[in-house]
Design a protein around this motif. Sequence first.
Motif, PDB file in Angstrom:
ATOM      1  N   LYS A 147      11.193  -0.845   1.689  1.00 23.57           N
ATOM      2  CA  LYS A 147      11.556  -2.158   2.079  1.00 23.57           C
ATOM      3  C   LYS A 147      12.514  -1.765   3.540  1.00 23.57           C
ATOM      4  CE  LYS A 147      13.745  -6.366   0.556  1.00 23.57           C
ATOM      5  NZ  LYS A 147      15.234  -6.066   0.731  1.00 23.57           N
ATOM      6  N   ASN A 148      13.575  -0.942   3.100  1.00 25.00           N
ATOM      7  CA  ASN A 148      14.302  -0.463   4.049  1.00 25.00           C
ATOM      8  C   ASN A 148      13.559   0.086   5.261  1.00 25.00           C
ATOM      9  OD1 ASN A 148      16.577  -1.042   2.854  1.00 25.00           O
ATOM     10  ND2 ASN A 148      16.845   0.807   1.848  1.00 25.00           N
ATOM     11  N   ALA A 149      12.568   0.780   5.162  1.00 24.90           N
ATOM     12  CA  ALA A 149      11.701   1.457   6.267  1.00 24.90           C
ATOM     13  C   ALA A 149      10.991   0.335   6.922  1.00 24.90           C
ATOM     14  CB  ALA A 149      11.140   2.515   5.779  1.00 24.90           C
TER      15      ALA A 149
ATOM     16  N   ALA B 241      10.231   3.429  -9.817  1.00 28.37           N
ATOM     17  CA  ALA B 241       9.525   2.412  -8.921  1.00 28.37           C
ATOM     18  C   ALA B 241      10.538   1.748  -8.063  1.00 28.37           C
ATOM     19  CB  ALA B 241       8.909   1.621 -10.138  1.00 28.37           C
ATOM     20  N   GLU B 242      11.800   1.385  -8.564  1.00 28.74           N
ATOM     21  CA  GLU B 242      12.867   0.687  -7.979  1.00 28.74           C
ATOM     22  C   GLU B 242      13.281   1.410  -6.590  1.00 28.74           C
ATOM     23  OE1 GLU B 242      13.608  -2.241  -7.868  1.00 28.74           O
ATOM     24  OE2 GLU B 242      15.028  -1.901  -6.271  1.00 28.74           O
ATOM     25  N   GLU B 243      13.354   2.566  -6.865  1.00 29.29           N
ATOM     26  CA  GLU B 243      13.830   3.615  -5.851  1.00 29.29           C
ATOM     27  C   GLU B 243      12.779   3.674  -4.563  1.00 29.29           C
ATOM     28  OE1 GLU B 243      16.572   7.462  -7.319  1.00 29.29           O
ATOM     29  OE2 GLU B 243      14.698   7.266  -8.031  1.00 29.29           O
TER      30      GLU B 243
ATOM     31  N   ARG C 265       0.858  -1.260  -0.035  1.00 30.72           N
ATOM     32  CA  ARG C 265       0.067  -0.047  -0.001  1.00 30.72           C
ATOM     33  C   ARG C 265       0.877   1.335   0.009  1.00 30.72           C
ATOM     34  NH1 ARG C 265      -4.357  -2.089   4.736  1.00 30.72           N
ATOM     35  NH2 ARG C 265      -5.370  -3.724   3.432  1.00 30.72           N
ATOM     36  N   ALA C 266       1.932   1.358   0.859  1.00 32.75           N
ATOM     37  CA  ALA C 266       2.868   2.438   0.944  1.00 32.75           C
ATOM     38  C   ALA C 266       3.483   2.622  -0.538  1.00 32.75           C
ATOM     39  CB  ALA C 266       4.003   1.905   1.780  1.00 32.75           C
ATOM     40  N   GLU C 267       3.839   1.531  -1.235  1.00 31.72           N
ATOM     41  CA  GLU C 267       4.585   1.591  -2.423  1.00 31.72           C
ATOM     42  C   GLU C 267       3.437   2.334  -3.402  1.00 31.72           C
ATOM     43  OE1 GLU C 267       6.092  -1.846  -4.471  1.00 31.72           O
ATOM     44  OE2 GLU C 267       7.039  -2.237  -2.449  1.00 31.72           O
TER      45      GLU C 267
END
Length: 494
Positions: A75-77, A67-69, A53-55
């Motif tokens: 993912k890191n967060a 999109a990759e960034e 959802r965040a993405e």
Amino acid sequence: MRYTSTRSAQVLTSAEAISRGIAADGGLFVPENFPAVSPVLAEELVSLPYAGRAEKILEKYLTDFSAEEIRSCVKNAYTGTFENEEPAPLRKVSDKMYLLELWHGPTCAFKDLALQILPHLLTASVSKTSPGKTIVILVATSGDTGKAALEGFADVKDTRIVVFFPRDGVSDMQKLQMVTQTGKNVAVCGIEGNFDDAQTGVKAIFADRAMRKFLAEKNMDFSSANSINFGRLVPQIVYYVSAWCDLLKRGELRKGETFNVCVPTGNFGNILAAWYARRMGVPVGKFLCASNANKVLTDFIRTGVYDKNREFYTTTSPSMDILVSSNLERLLYHLHDGDFNMIASLMDQLKKEGKFVVSPRVLAALQQDFYGGFATDEEAKKAIGRTFREKKYLCDTHTAVAVDVYEKYVRETGDDRPCVIASTASPFKFAPAVLSAIDDCPLPEDGFAAAERLSSLSGMKIPSPLETLRTKKVLHKDSVRKEEMADFIRRTLA
Ligand SMILES: *Cc1c(COP(=O)(O)O)cnc(C)c1O
């Protein structure tokens, strides 16, 4: 998506807005328009976990990120940093009352949701706008932001972080969390004053040319992790969208049905994020803005007069002890249809006279969306007691303010739509005050003893980030007067 300042005409990308933090004219960056959550997207969001959802939401706002960034920032967060795999669980507490628990992160308060991702958004932004530069994060904190920012930025490459907190205006647990922070790039300093002093000091440093020059010579630049940074606002929008998705998914809400949102408010960032979610299409009815005894926002919503010339109270909900709610400027900008000259003038009045008044039209628009209410310490304490006894839910002192205001609202208006209440901190973070609300025994001397007693009464475990504080070493002992903040920064960065 393009961004502009609330105080002048500008056009920026999201990376520019995030790396600068605050506009040179003193204004805040706002999106020029709001991306929509279409019915198709809504359906997709319902089926995704929080990170997904965040993405999707971030993609809508950060159109200059790949999109990759975005995937890598998210993912890191949110992987392995929160207690649960779902960083923002929605707990049903009674028939219509839902608590959105935002305190399962490393510092046990809602600011983790944004500050775990901001360092990644910021370094990605800087690599686009000014590669190679070191970013110096300046934070003024009423308690929770400071620690959450320290956790987020500690040892993040190409960043430094300097945190100022009101020495006598944060809880023991909050203070201990900050002064024990490790990391090669961190500095923490108490100031003799309240949160508004710290915030005013930081804003002045941002605007100080000599300071900017000092940094430029070191290939450094300031940015902000306070909720004035747009990079903090976007991740906060996500959890309101996510709460709506959860209501739909569990069949507690049907498509098209509205729900209310109630937020314990200080700097107006969290509740503004909820309002942004509605601008995207999330069907929120009313926004209940809950204040403690520092009820400048309650008065503003009720009268249209914002007046900070009043006594400042130190309350049991210190993260809301604020008389200048920075993010209100963003709402005012939108309610004035982007009239930046008007906003510049209102903010100038606020600075010079401590006061401004909005037009009847703007007041009507404000009241259409917002209800303002407040709870005193005594009322919040009673709310903790009755919510624990009657609903088996233990809330912290900030959340209790929201619970009390929600209940007052329902009594006053009869509007009993489902309500999502932001549960903004773990009760263990404010253990002595919470304990005194549910226990008649004499209060234990220190925060840890209180936390243990609270744990045995509630059957809840003390969150490990707080439990482990007990044995951590105090690493930061500096304290300065508010006039000395700039000097402290020069010394730190020298
Ligand atoms: C920061 C904070 C608030 C206030 O949030 P704003 O975005 O400043 O309105 C409320 N509760 C807790 C626990 C906080 O840390």
